[in-house]
Design a protein around this motif. Structure first.
Motif, PDB file in Angstrom:
ATOM      1  N   LEU A  55       0.836  -0.969  -0.081  1.00  0.00           N
ATOM      2  CA  LEU A  55       0.183   0.229  -0.340  1.00  0.00           C
ATOM      3  C   LEU A  55       0.512   1.062  -0.303  1.00  0.00           C
ATOM      4  CD1 LEU A  55      -2.342  -0.461   2.633  1.00  0.00           C
ATOM      5  CD2 LEU A  55      -3.025  -1.090  -0.005  1.00  0.00           C
ATOM      6  N   GLY A  56       1.937   0.969   0.128  1.00  0.00           N
ATOM      7  CA  GLY A  56       3.196   2.642   0.269  1.00  0.00           C
ATOM      8  C   GLY A  56       2.318   3.189   1.826  1.00  0.00           C
ATOM      9  N   LYS A  57       1.033   2.753   2.566  1.00  0.00           N
ATOM     10  CA  LYS A  57       0.595   4.035   3.759  1.00  0.00           C
ATOM     11  C   LYS A  57       1.265   2.772   5.002  1.00  0.00           C
ATOM     12  CE  LYS A  57      -2.352   5.636   0.355  1.00  0.00           C
ATOM     13  NZ  LYS A  57      -4.007   5.869   0.714  1.00  0.00           N
ATOM     14  N   GLY A  58       1.600   3.958   5.963  1.00  0.00           N
ATOM     15  CA  GLY A  58       1.454   3.647   7.438  1.00  0.00           C
ATOM     16  C   GLY A  58       2.700   2.415   7.199  1.00  0.00           C
ATOM     17  N   GLY A  59       4.009   2.017   7.042  1.00  0.00           N
ATOM     18  CA  GLY A  59       4.610   1.856   6.832  1.00  0.00           C
ATOM     19  C   GLY A  59       5.692   2.440   8.132  1.00  0.00           C
ATOM     20  N   ALA A  60       6.164   3.738   7.676  1.00  0.00           N
ATOM     21  CA  ALA A  60       6.668   4.220   8.617  1.00  0.00           C
ATOM     22  C   ALA A  60       6.913   4.208  10.022  1.00  0.00           C
ATOM     23  CB  ALA A  60       7.310   5.316   8.051  1.00  0.00           C
ATOM     24  N   LEU A  61       5.554   3.531  10.109  1.00  0.00           N
ATOM     25  CA  LEU A  61       5.435   4.453  12.087  1.00  0.00           C
ATOM     26  C   LEU A  61       5.164   2.756  12.672  1.00  0.00           C
ATOM     27  CD1 LEU A  61       3.890   5.781  14.390  1.00  0.00           C
ATOM     28  CD2 LEU A  61       1.542   4.934  13.115  1.00  0.00           C
ATOM     29  N   ALA A  62       4.713   1.602  11.298  1.00  0.00           N
ATOM     30  CA  ALA A  62       5.113   0.248  12.133  1.00  0.00           C
ATOM     31  C   ALA A  62       6.493  -0.052  12.116  1.00  0.00           C
ATOM     32  CB  ALA A  62       3.865  -0.605  11.046  1.00  0.00           C
ATOM     33  N   VAL A  63       7.160  -0.044  11.285  1.00  0.00           N
ATOM     34  CA  VAL A  63       8.807  -0.122  11.492  1.00  0.00           C
ATOM     35  C   VAL A  63       9.067   0.940  12.854  1.00  0.00           C
ATOM     36  CG1 VAL A  63      11.493   0.283  10.940  1.00  0.00           C
ATOM     37  CG2 VAL A  63       9.269  -0.541   8.819  1.00  0.00           C
ATOM     38  N   ASN A  64       8.882   2.226  13.006  1.00  0.00           N
ATOM     39  CA  ASN A  64       9.012   2.926  14.245  1.00  0.00           C
ATOM     40  C   ASN A  64       8.931   1.826  15.522  1.00  0.00           C
ATOM     41  OD1 ASN A  64      10.705   4.609  13.001  1.00  0.00           O
ATOM     42  ND2 ASN A  64       9.359   5.293  12.754  1.00  0.00           N
ATOM     43  N   LEU A  65       7.532   1.347  15.558  1.00  0.00           N
ATOM     44  CA  LEU A  65       6.840   1.012  16.168  1.00  0.00           C
ATOM     45  C   LEU A  65       7.401  -0.253  16.905  1.00  0.00           C
ATOM     46  CD1 LEU A  65       3.183   1.525  16.277  1.00  0.00           C
ATOM     47  CD2 LEU A  65       5.013   2.100  17.760  1.00  0.00           C
ATOM     48  N   ALA A  66       8.088  -0.713  15.560  1.00  0.00           N
ATOM     49  CA  ALA A  66       8.445  -2.294  16.109  1.00  0.00           C
ATOM     50  C   ALA A  66       9.759  -2.375  16.415  1.00  0.00           C
ATOM     51  CB  ALA A  66       8.448  -3.097  14.849  1.00  0.00           C
ATOM     52  N   ASN A  67      10.679  -1.662  16.101  1.00  0.00           N
ATOM     53  CA  ASN A  67      12.235  -0.436  16.252  1.00  0.00           C
ATOM     54  C   ASN A  67      11.972  -0.628  17.641  1.00  0.00           C
ATOM     55  OD1 ASN A  67      12.926  -1.868  14.027  1.00  0.00           O
ATOM     56  ND2 ASN A  67      13.445   0.427  12.986  1.00  0.00           N
ATOM     57  N   ILE A  68      11.118   0.372  18.737  1.00  0.00           N
ATOM     58  CA  ILE A  68      10.789   0.291  20.015  1.00  0.00           C
ATOM     59  C   ILE A  68      11.490  -1.334  20.567  1.00  0.00           C
ATOM     60  CG2 ILE A  68       9.923   0.776  21.747  1.00  0.00           C
ATOM     61  CD1 ILE A  68       7.895   2.862  20.050  1.00  0.00           C
ATOM     62  N   GLY A  69      10.906  -2.285  20.368  1.00  0.00           N
ATOM     63  CA  GLY A  69      11.579  -3.168  20.898  1.00  0.00           C
ATOM     64  C   GLY A  69      13.083  -3.901  21.384  1.00  0.00           C
ATOM     65  N   ARG A  70      13.355  -3.552  20.513  1.00  0.00           N
ATOM     66  CA  ARG A  70      14.932  -3.650  20.145  1.00  0.00           C
ATOM     67  C   ARG A  70      16.080  -2.728  21.184  1.00  0.00           C
ATOM     68  NH1 ARG A  70      17.244  -2.913  13.595  1.00  0.00           N
ATOM     69  NH2 ARG A  70      16.004  -4.973  13.167  1.00  0.00           N
ATOM     70  N   ALA A  71      15.289  -2.250  22.028  1.00  0.00           N
ATOM     71  CA  ALA A  71      15.747  -0.788  23.207  1.00  0.00           C
ATOM     72  C   ALA A  71      15.564  -1.927  24.490  1.00  0.00           C
ATOM     73  CB  ALA A  71      15.213   0.677  22.857  1.00  0.00           C
ATOM     74  N   ALA A 102      11.529 -11.335  17.609  1.00  0.00           N
ATOM     75  CA  ALA A 102      12.006 -11.829  16.719  1.00  0.00           C
ATOM     76  C   ALA A 102      11.149 -10.496  15.747  1.00  0.00           C
ATOM     77  CB  ALA A 102      11.962 -12.727  16.261  1.00  0.00           C
ATOM     78  N   VAL A 103      10.189  -9.844  16.374  1.00  0.00           N
ATOM     79  CA  VAL A 103       9.670  -9.346  14.994  1.00  0.00           C
ATOM     80  C   VAL A 103      10.229  -8.292  14.428  1.00  0.00           C
ATOM     81  CG1 VAL A 103       7.391  -7.267  15.534  1.00  0.00           C
ATOM     82  CG2 VAL A 103       7.174 -10.139  16.277  1.00  0.00           C
ATOM     83  N   PRO A 104      11.333  -6.373  15.416  1.00  0.00           N
ATOM     84  CA  PRO A 104      11.406  -6.070  14.609  1.00  0.00           C
ATOM     85  C   PRO A 104      12.470  -6.996  12.984  1.00  0.00           C
ATOM     86  CG  PRO A 104      11.763  -5.761  16.557  1.00  0.00           C
ATOM     87  CD  PRO A 104      10.970  -6.856  16.483  1.00  0.00           C
ATOM     88  N   PRO A 105      13.134  -6.894  13.377  1.00  0.00           N
ATOM     89  CA  PRO A 105      13.785  -7.308  12.045  1.00  0.00           C
ATOM     90  C   PRO A 105      12.921  -8.028  10.461  1.00  0.00           C
ATOM     91  CG  PRO A 105      14.661  -8.590  13.381  1.00  0.00           C
ATOM     92  CD  PRO A 105      14.072  -8.027  13.971  1.00  0.00           C
ATOM     93  N   TYR A 111       9.327  -4.707   5.235  1.00  0.00           N
ATOM     94  CA  TYR A 111       8.576  -3.914   4.813  1.00  0.00           C
ATOM     95  C   TYR A 111       9.827  -2.549   3.103  1.00  0.00           C
ATOM     96  CZ  TYR A 111       6.984   1.078   4.363  1.00  0.00           C
ATOM     97  OH  TYR A 111       6.556   2.009   4.129  1.00  0.00           O
ATOM     98  N   LEU A 112      10.751  -2.583   4.147  1.00  0.00           N
ATOM     99  CA  LEU A 112      12.153  -1.874   3.580  1.00  0.00           C
ATOM    100  C   LEU A 112      11.770  -2.761   1.322  1.00  0.00           C
ATOM    101  CD1 LEU A 112      15.075  -0.899   5.678  1.00  0.00           C
ATOM    102  CD2 LEU A 112      12.833   0.441   4.061  1.00  0.00           C
ATOM    103  N   GLY A 113      12.217  -4.042   2.002  1.00  0.00           N
ATOM    104  CA  GLY A 113      12.090  -4.934   0.523  1.00  0.00           C
ATOM    105  C   GLY A 113      11.010  -4.844  -0.524  1.00  0.00           C
ATOM    106  N   MET A 114       9.767  -4.902   0.227  1.00  0.00           N
ATOM    107  CA  MET A 114       8.421  -4.217  -0.410  1.00  0.00           C
ATOM    108  C   MET A 114       9.051  -2.710  -1.324  1.00  0.00           C
ATOM    109  SD  MET A 114       6.291  -6.809  -0.987  1.00  0.00           S
ATOM    110  CE  MET A 114       5.370  -6.177  -1.017  1.00  0.00           C
ATOM    111  N   ARG A 115       9.249  -1.713  -0.250  1.00  0.00           N
ATOM    112  CA  ARG A 115       9.384   0.018  -0.452  1.00  0.00           C
ATOM    113  C   ARG A 115      10.610   0.237  -1.872  1.00  0.00           C
ATOM    114  NH1 ARG A 115       5.119   1.687  -1.262  1.00  0.00           N
ATOM    115  NH2 ARG A 115       6.072   3.383  -2.028  1.00  0.00           N
ATOM    116  N   GLU A 116      11.727  -0.395  -1.508  1.00  0.00           N
ATOM    117  CA  GLU A 116      12.571  -0.922  -2.359  1.00  0.00           C
ATOM    118  C   GLU A 116      12.558  -1.255  -4.096  1.00  0.00           C
ATOM    119  OE1 GLU A 116      16.353  -1.582  -0.484  1.00  0.00           O
ATOM    120  OE2 GLU A 116      16.231   0.456   0.849  1.00  0.00           O
ATOM    121  N   ALA A 117      11.407  -2.303  -3.732  1.00  0.00           N
ATOM    122  CA  ALA A 117      10.896  -3.044  -5.242  1.00  0.00           C
ATOM    123  C   ALA A 117      10.913  -2.206  -6.534  1.00  0.00           C
ATOM    124  CB  ALA A 117       9.884  -3.443  -5.335  1.00  0.00           C
TER     125      ALA A 117
END
Length: 238
Positions: A55-71, A102-105, A111-117
């Protein structure tokens, strides 16, 4: 006797591989726990990442929320979950902690793979009349495949290595060999357990690299193109 020599002697002693406390049983527990956690993480992260990337929408927010788990340290999450009411239900604290780990990576790389297609290829597919699902499964996912597999390899190795912490919450796995070694003041057993975890992680990494190469949809298409016989050019009529 050196530590490495002692660890080798421990690993080559048949008695240490038999029974419920042996390496074979602990290895099976470790692999089963890791597989369950990774499967749940994939079921959560990949559909979300692929759909948002499409869709190209909402991905950045989802990635940022997932990356919080890495901290958040996995051990801290495991301890808190073990002390909660969830700790009465077997391995569920460990499973939940590892899934969150495991979810963040998985989510980020997919998501990045889809957007960089290649957008020109995607637009060309749409111009050919492909529907949204056809573009997703036949164009975007194959193009995103390398990054998706990179995220899967990263998550898998992290889960296999971190599943050792399950022993600290009373769970099974190879971590029990290490904690038993600490309890018996047996440095050789501790090193042997650590070596087993390291070898398992490396073996899983190697297997996934091989699987990535064998299952690469773009490589299959490239082979089919190279192996197809050349078509003869028509001879113009006089």
């Amino acid at each position: 006797m050196g530590v490495i020599a002692g660890a080798w002697q421990w690993l080559t002693t048949a008695a240490n591989w038999a029974g419920e406390k042996g390496v074979t049983h602990r290895l099976a527990e470790h692999v089963r726990l890791s597989a369950v956690c990774l499967a749940l993480a994939c079921l959560i992260a990949l559909p979300v990442a692929l759909w948002l990337g499409h869709l190209g929408k909402g991905g950045a927010l989802a990635v940022n929320l997932a990356n919080i788990g890495r901290a958040v340290p996995t051990y801290a999450v495991l301890v808190l979950l073990t002390l909660s009411p969830l700790g009465r239900h077997g391995d569920w604290p460990t499973v939940l902690a590892l899934v969150l780990f495991a979810v963040p990576p998985l989510l980020t790389n997919a998501y990045l793979g889809m957007r960089e297609a290649d957008r020109d290829v995607v637009e060309a597919a749409r111009g050919m009349g492909m529907s949204g699902p056809q573009v997703l499964f036949r164009v975007e996912i194959p193009l995103a495949y390398p990054l998706i597999m990179t995220g899967l390899r990263s998550a898998t190795v992290q889960v296999v290595a971190t599943a050792t912490l399950a022993a600290l919450a009373g769970g099974g796995g190879l971590g029990r060999i290490i904690t038993a070694g600490f309890g018996n003041y047996d440095t050789a057993q501790v090193v042997a357990g650590a070596l087993l975890v390291a070898v398992l992680a490396l073996a899983v990494e190697g297997a996934l690299v091989l699987a990535e190469r064998l299952l690469d949809p773009m490589r299959g298409g490239w082979r089919a193109t190279r192996s197809a016989p050349a078509r003869a050019e028509p001879i113009p009529a006089d």
